[in-house]
Design a protein around this motif. Structure first.
Motif, PDB file in Angstrom:
ATOM      1  N   ARG A  22      39.576   8.216  28.410  1.00  0.00           N
ATOM      2  CA  ARG A  22      39.316   9.559  28.036  1.00  0.00           C
ATOM      3  C   ARG A  22      40.464  10.582  28.005  1.00  0.00           C
ATOM      4  NH1 ARG A  22      39.808  14.130  30.818  1.00  0.00           N
ATOM      5  NH2 ARG A  22      39.800  13.089  33.211  1.00  0.00           N
ATOM      6  N   SER A  28      38.964  16.258  27.386  1.00  0.00           N
ATOM      7  CA  SER A  28      38.719  17.042  28.591  1.00  0.00           C
ATOM      8  C   SER A  28      37.367  16.290  29.122  1.00  0.00           C
ATOM      9  CB  SER A  28      38.564  18.441  28.815  1.00  0.00           C
ATOM     10  OG  SER A  28      37.669  18.601  28.128  1.00  0.00           O
ATOM     11  N   LEU A  29      37.133  16.632  30.497  1.00  0.00           N
ATOM     12  CA  LEU A  29      35.558  16.282  30.919  1.00  0.00           C
ATOM     13  C   LEU A  29      34.497  16.648  30.078  1.00  0.00           C
ATOM     14  CD1 LEU A  29      36.628  16.467  34.936  1.00  0.00           C
ATOM     15  CD2 LEU A  29      36.091  14.204  33.464  1.00  0.00           C
ATOM     16  N   ARG A  30      34.741  18.158  29.823  1.00  0.00           N
ATOM     17  CA  ARG A  30      33.849  18.949  28.992  1.00  0.00           C
ATOM     18  C   ARG A  30      33.737  18.700  27.509  1.00  0.00           C
ATOM     19  NH1 ARG A  30      31.811  23.323  31.945  1.00  0.00           N
ATOM     20  NH2 ARG A  30      33.106  23.852  33.759  1.00  0.00           N
ATOM     21  N   GLU A  33      31.157  15.647  27.896  1.00  0.00           N
ATOM     22  CA  GLU A  33      29.968  16.225  28.111  1.00  0.00           C
ATOM     23  C   GLU A  33      29.452  16.407  26.598  1.00  0.00           C
ATOM     24  OE1 GLU A  33      27.888  18.813  31.441  1.00  0.00           O
ATOM     25  OE2 GLU A  33      29.406  19.895  30.109  1.00  0.00           O
ATOM     26  N   ASN A  42      29.834  16.533  32.628  1.00  0.00           N
ATOM     27  CA  ASN A  42      31.309  16.455  33.320  1.00  0.00           C
ATOM     28  C   ASN A  42      31.376  16.315  34.833  1.00  0.00           C
ATOM     29  OD1 ASN A  42      32.143  19.392  34.595  1.00  0.00           O
ATOM     30  ND2 ASN A  42      31.022  19.935  32.869  1.00  0.00           N
ATOM     31  N   SER A  46      33.463  12.793  36.139  1.00  0.00           N
ATOM     32  CA  SER A  46      34.439  13.094  37.203  1.00  0.00           C
ATOM     33  C   SER A  46      34.017  12.315  38.413  1.00  0.00           C
ATOM     34  CB  SER A  46      34.494  14.712  37.894  1.00  0.00           C
ATOM     35  OG  SER A  46      35.294  14.773  38.765  1.00  0.00           O
TER      36      SER A  46
END
Length: 73
Positions: A22, A28-30, A33, A42, A46
C-alpha cells in the motif's frame, strides 16, 4: 500454544507485506477502500496490516492483489 504463536507471526508478516504494498503504491487506507469498490473497508485493512485479523477471506486477498498489482498467491 505454538500454533497460536505461528498464526500470530503469519498474521503480522502478512500485515507488514500488505502495508508495504500500500505505501509503495502511495495509497492511503481510504484510497484502497475506494479502489476495491468498498469491498475492503479502511478499518478492515488497518486491522489486517496490524495483524489483528489473521485469516482474511480469499475474496479480500484477491481484491487487494488486484488493487496493488501483486500476485494473488
Amino acid at each position: 500454544m505454538i500454533e497460536d504463536t505461528d498464526q500470530r507471526a503469519r498474521a503480522v508478516a502478512l500485515g507488514a507485506y500488505l502495508k508495504s504494498l500500500r505505501t509503495g503504491a502511495e495509497m492511503s487506507l481510504r484510497d484502497v477502500e475506494e479502489a476495491t469498490g468498498k469491498e475492503v473497508s479502511n478499518a478492515y485493512l488497518s486491522q489486517l496490516e496490524t495483524g489483528k485479523i489473521a485469516k482474511p477471506s480469499p475474496n479480500i486477498l484477491h481484491s487487494l492483489a488486484t488493487v496493488f498489482g501483486a500476485s494473488y498467491e
